[in-house]
Design a protein around this motif. Structure first.
Motif, PDB file in Angstrom:
ATOM      1  N   GLU A  75       0.814  -1.213   0.000  1.00 22.27           N
ATOM      2  CA  GLU A  75       0.000   0.000   0.000  1.00 22.27           C
ATOM      3  C   GLU A  75       0.851   1.268   0.000  1.00 22.27           C
TER       4      GLU A  75
ATOM      5  N   LYS B 124       2.259  -6.498  -8.933  1.00 21.53           N
ATOM      6  CA  LYS B 124       1.345  -6.839  -7.836  1.00 21.53           C
ATOM      7  C   LYS B 124       1.639  -8.232  -7.289  1.00 21.53           C
TER       8      LYS B 124
ATOM      9  N   TRP C 108       2.962  -8.985  -3.454  1.00 21.04           N
ATOM     10  CA  TRP C 108       2.232  -9.847  -2.521  1.00 21.04           C
ATOM     11  C   TRP C 108       3.065 -11.044  -2.094  1.00 21.04           C
TER      12      TRP C 108
ATOM     13  N   CYS D  61      -2.702 -16.530   3.904  1.00 20.99           N
ATOM     14  CA  CYS D  61      -2.279 -15.290   3.245  1.00 20.99           C
ATOM     15  C   CYS D  61      -2.400 -15.407   1.729  1.00 20.99           C
TER      16      CYS D  61
ATOM     17  N   VAL E 254      -5.879 -14.737   0.379  1.00 15.44           N
ATOM     18  CA  VAL E 254      -6.189 -13.308   0.347  1.00 15.44           C
ATOM     19  C   VAL E 254      -5.442 -12.631  -0.808  1.00 15.44           C
TER      20      VAL E 254
ATOM     21  N   GLU F  54      -6.906 -10.472  -4.134  1.00 14.75           N
ATOM     22  CA  GLU F  54      -6.485  -9.117  -4.478  1.00 14.75           C
ATOM     23  C   GLU F  54      -5.859  -9.029  -5.869  1.00 14.75           C
TER      24      GLU F  54
ATOM     25  N   VAL G 167      -2.763  -6.299   7.165  1.00 16.62           N
ATOM     26  CA  VAL G 167      -3.280  -6.143   5.813  1.00 16.62           C
ATOM     27  C   VAL G 167      -3.958  -7.422   5.332  1.00 16.62           C
TER      28      VAL G 167
ATOM     29  N   ARG H 138      -7.300  -7.474   7.054  1.00 17.40           N
ATOM     30  CA  ARG H 138      -8.172  -6.426   6.524  1.00 17.40           C
ATOM     31  C   ARG H 138      -8.751  -6.798   5.164  1.00 17.40           C
ATOM     32  N   TYR H 139      -7.879  -7.232   4.234  1.00 17.13           N
ATOM     33  CA  TYR H 139      -8.371  -7.596   2.913  1.00 17.13           C
ATOM     34  C   TYR H 139      -9.157  -8.902   2.950  1.00 17.13           C
TER      35      TYR H 139
ATOM     36  N   VAL I  38     -12.579  -7.799   3.565  1.00 23.06           N
ATOM     37  CA  VAL I  38     -13.153  -7.186   2.361  1.00 23.06           C
ATOM     38  C   VAL I  38     -13.709  -8.256   1.428  1.00 23.06           C
ATOM     39  N   HIS I  39     -12.996  -9.369   1.322  1.00 24.90           N
ATOM     40  CA  HIS I  39     -13.381 -10.439   0.390  1.00 24.90           C
ATOM     41  C   HIS I  39     -14.151 -11.570   1.078  1.00 24.90           C
TER      42      HIS I  39
END
Length: 297
Positions: free
Chosen positions: A105, A173, A177, A215, A218, A222, A267, A270-271, A274-275
């Protein structure tokens, strides 16, 4: 020309910052260095010897005469707000800010402070650690991965012919990750208060693999393109590492400094939310790291 010889500043002469400053100094492109403490010089030790970067480390933002073409930011994310005066002085809309930081981020975290500059994220692939005498020990060849953007050429120009290799990726990306997964599982070292040798324990290997698979789920949500083999590859890397190899978050915990728990571990939680992905291991690890960083108690 700016593209060939950009003016370069560096904020944060810690382990990563000293490595980059030394790589630039070694080829005659010493950056202006800014930080909280006015060191007379920086020292980088490596397998072939050492590099001394002459000071001073500048500590007064008001003394900056003009914005720079390229600014490397090598402070931890817990220190970003404290760098605001330097960023305001060093940057304008023409500046490229290369974030030598953990996490996925970086542009969003730095954007409020860089006076309209372009923030270029990076992935740092080298273990460098601060020694008790304030020197930095570089334990492997330094390498950065950058996204394929129009601004990337400025970093490539600055670091050309240095000991720091620069790779450019069309799938940044996924690489970012993957590094985040490596950093996330290193957080277990904080909870155990142990270095990389702890991963030789079968029970820690099993826990690490379970956490990394969480992880990975996730990361894929993303948009990261990472294979099922990545968790085992990361654990195998810890198995091969020197048993005394530490990590920056462990060093911060042992020094009772704030931890980068949110951008390395939080993170994922958190994500995951979101998902709508269950993160049971993160739900244990993250509160413990947060409490170790921020208390109370």
């Amino acid at each position: 020309m700016k593209n060939e010889n950009p003016t370069v500043a560096l904020i944060g002469p810690g382990a990563i910052g000293t490595t980059i400053a030394a790589a630039l100094h070694e080829v005659g492109r010493t950056p202006m260095i800014f930080g909280r403490t006015a060191h007379a010089q920086l020292e980088l030790r490596h397998d072939e010897g050492k590099i001394i970067v002459p000071g001073p480390v500048h500590t007064i933002p008001a003394e900056v005469a003009a914005p720079f073409d390229l600014v490397f930011v090598a402070v931890k994310t817990t220190q970003i707000a404290a760098t605001a005066p330097w960023l305001a002085a060093l940057c304008d809309e023409q500046t490229v800010v290369c974030a030598l930081q953990n996490g996925v981020e970086q542009p969003a975290q730095l954007a409020p402070f860089v006076a309209g500059a372009t923030v270029l994220p990076s992935v740092v692939w080298f273990p460098a650690q601060r020694e008790p005498d304030a020197s930095v020990w570089l334990r492997a060849k330094p390498r950065l991965t950058l996204p394929a953007t129009p601004q990337t050429h400025l970093v490539v120009a600055a670091l050309r012919d240095t000991r720091c290799q620069v790779d450019i990726s069309d799938d940044f990306k996924s690489i970012a990750w993957r590094k985040l997964l490596q950093n996330a599982v290193a957080g277990l070292m904080v909870l155990a208060n142990r270095r990389a040798g702890m991963f030789s324990r079968p029970d820690i290997t099993e826990l690490a693999l379970a956490y990394l698979r969480e992880c990975l789920t996730v990361a894929r949500a993303e948009g990261a393109n990472l294979s099922d083999a990545v968790p085992q590859e990361i654990v195998d890397g810890f198995h091969r590492a020197p048993v005394d190899l530490g990590t920056s978050i462990l060093a911060d915990r042992q020094a009772d400094r704030p931890l980068e728990w949110d951008i390395r571990n939080g993170v994922v939680q958190r994500y995951g939310r979101v998902h709508s992905i269950a993160t049971p291991i993160s739900d244990v690890v993250v509160p413990l790291l947060a409490a170790g960083s921020d208390g109370p108690g």
